[in-house]
Enzyme design. Structure first.
Site, PDB file in Angstrom:
ATOM      1  N   HIS A   1       1.019  -1.286  -0.021  1.00  0.00           N
ATOM      2  CA  HIS A   1       0.076  -0.089  -0.074  1.00  0.00           C
ATOM      3  C   HIS A   1       1.016   1.097  -0.154  1.00  0.00           C
ATOM      4  CE1 HIS A   1      -3.576   2.684   1.452  1.00  0.00           C
ATOM      5  NE2 HIS A   1      -2.944   3.507   1.653  1.00  0.00           N
ATOM      6  N   GLU A   2       1.821   1.327   0.974  1.00  0.00           N
ATOM      7  CA  GLU A   2       2.695   2.578   1.013  1.00  0.00           C
ATOM      8  C   GLU A   2       3.398   2.730  -0.118  1.00  0.00           C
ATOM      9  OE1 GLU A   2       1.743   4.645   3.291  1.00  0.00           O
ATOM     10  OE2 GLU A   2       0.586   3.350   4.349  1.00  0.00           O
TER      11      GLU A   2
HETATM   12 ZN    ZN Z   1      -2.915   5.281   1.711  1.00  0.00          ZN
END
Ligand code: ZN
Length: 507
Positions: free
Chosen positions: A271-272
């Site tokens: 995600h990051e």
């Molecule tokens: Zn996010």
């Protein structure tokens, strides 16, 4: 010697670059505070941080900035007619937006808001720990009132919630959101009910013991394979994962490792990384200008959700990656077939807490927050009645009842920071991630066969070309149209959810 006098635009860029430098220095301090700073550093750091923020704000709203901006705009109007310099006019548009936003909020109000959020945050921490809403309620009341005042100062004639939305997602309005939520609810609520009646998926295998150091080494390799540039980025540990950047060549992400949860660090890192790839893909020529970096929270979230869910929770992706994961954790995974692992990482079950929600139920948590905070801001719902309204919506959307306010209305940090109007961008990102994926497939062909071969460069290349390289040049809605050929549209995302969860749960 032949020297060319700097143009008004050059002078403005120098000024904005100085302000940008102060903001980046502040971002380094924030990153350090969340990762390595000893707890005792909090007081001194707050002072240093406040000084930098004050200097940056003073420079931003100063008369000299106003004059430079006006001169550059006057020059731009002359020049644009002749040469049509798109980048220069985009830069002026964004600089003007930033300037107006900074100057239209009375300084006294900014200061009062800042003080109120400090107090509210500390009250929220206590209230959440003891599930004592009454402790937080007066602070929430105060923040709502100040937020109304700030929104009205910025845009006296616009609906309050629209002004707040515009802060995070330029151009987005409640009028545009309402049909989006209606469509999203229409597909999600029945799907969640069908899944509740279906054979549940057992994800116990993800909760065996997984050595954090091995998790870390595995995730770092996956990130490198996807295209994360480790020469221009790094990953550290923090309590709450985030992505920050000090320019395109220094992008920082964080994660957290849990011994008994394989998903947290792995999917959190993907995600990051999605956020980080966006920042790493910002054009070099626009460094230290207002055009650098991601354009809005919604578009940013489309990148993180795409790598986390469309890539990371995709069976084709794991058909390539799973053998390496099994090799890393043979005792836990050797006997688990790929199909079972794929089902486990896509298990869907209603939960009370947003940050633990799965891909499908997540959006219901967002819609609920939007509805509550909008009613609070518009005075339709009182602060005293909000917990009951929250619980009623959880019951109606998710079929669950919070047993206390800690797992209900007190769970999120956002309101204690005065962050109203922020939540919708999470779902905007989900919706947009599928539109972008489909647009990429129309151009470069099916992505799953590529995932199955571990080939991520075509997808990243498409995102670079159609999203990342545009930085903040186009407002988000225009960027979406250019990249996908359509406005923000729920239908592709709805059909993605139906196909994926229909197959997983045999519906
Ligand atoms: Zn996010």
């Amino acid at each position: 010697m032949n020297t060319v006098a700097p143009s008004p635009l050059d002078d403005l860029k120098t000024r904005l670059s100085d302000i940008h430098g102060l903001e980046m220095a502040g971002a380094v301090l924030d990153w350090d505070q969340e990762t390595y700073m000893p707890p005792g550093g909090v007081g001194a750091r707050a002072e240093t941080r406040a000084t930098l923020a004050k200097l940056a704000h003073e420079m931003q709203v100063a008369d000299v900035t106003a004059r430079l901006l006006e001169a550059a705009e006057a020059e731009g109007n002359d020049k644009e007619a002749a040469s049509g310099d798109e980048d220069a006019s985009a830069l002026l548009r964004v600089a003007r937006r930033n300037f107006d936003r900074a100057t239209k909020t009375p300084a006294a109000l900014v200061e009062e808001f800042s003080r109120a959020t400090s107090l509210a945050h500390s009250a929220w921490t206590q209230a959440r720990a003891g599930s004592d809403y009454a402790l937080f309620a007066p602070h929430l009341e105060k923040l709502l009132e100040l937020t109304r005042q700030i929104a009205l100062a910025r845009a006296p004639h616009a609906p309050i919630y629209d002004t707040l939305l515009d802060d995070y997602e330029e151009g987005l309005t409640c009028t545009a959101l309402e049909p989006i939520w209606a469509e999203l609810k229409a597909v999600t609520v029945p799907l969640v009910a069908q899944i509740a009646a279906a054979q549940p998926i057992d994800d116990g295998v993800l909760h065996l013991h997984y050595d954090p150091a091995a998790q870390r080494a595995f995730a770092e390799k996956v990130l490198a394979d996807c295209g994360f540039d480790w020469n221009r980025g790094r990953q550290d540990v923090s309590v709450h994962p985030f992505c920050t950047h000090f320019g395109r060549s220094d992008v920082r992400i964080t994660t957290r490792y849990a011994c008994n949860d394989l998903q947290s660090a792995l999917f959190g890192s993907l995600h990051e990384m999605g956020h980080a790839l966006y920042e790493q893909g910002s054009p070099e020529a626009w460094e230290q200008t207002p055009l650098a970096g991601g354009v809005s929270l919604g578009v940013h979230e489309s990148q993180s959700r795409m790598w986390e869910n469309l890539v990371g929770r995709n069976q084709a992706f794991w058909s390539h990656t799973y053998p390496a994961l099994q090799g890393t954790f043979p005792a836990q995974l050797e006997a688990v077939p790929l199909s079972e692992f794929y089902r486990a990482i896509n298990r869907s079950a209603p939960s009370l807490v947003r940050v633990e929600a799965d891909e499908l139920t997540y959006n219901l948590h967002i819609i609920l927050r939007y509805e509550i905070e909008r009613e609070l801001l518009e005075g339709v719902l009182t602060v005293a009645d909000a917990p009951a309204a929250w619980n009623a919506k959880v019951e109606s959307y998710l079929g669950l009842t919070p047993s206390n306010d800690t797992e209900g209305i007190l769970q999120d940090v956002h309101w204690s920071h005065g962050g109203f109007g922020y939540f919708p961008t999470y779902s905007i990102g989900n919706i947009l991630s599928v539109q972008l994926w489909n647009a990429a497939e129309r151009e470069i062909g099916e992505l799953e066969p590529l995932m199955a071969r571990g080939e991520f460069a075509p997808l990243l290349g498409w995102l670079r070309e159609n999203v990342h390289r545009h930085g903040q040049k186009f407002p988000p809605q225009e960027l979406v149209r250019r990249a996908t050929g359509e406005p923000l549209t729920v239908a592709p995302y709805a059909s993605y959810l139906q196909t994926k969860f229909g197959a997983l749960y045999d519906l």
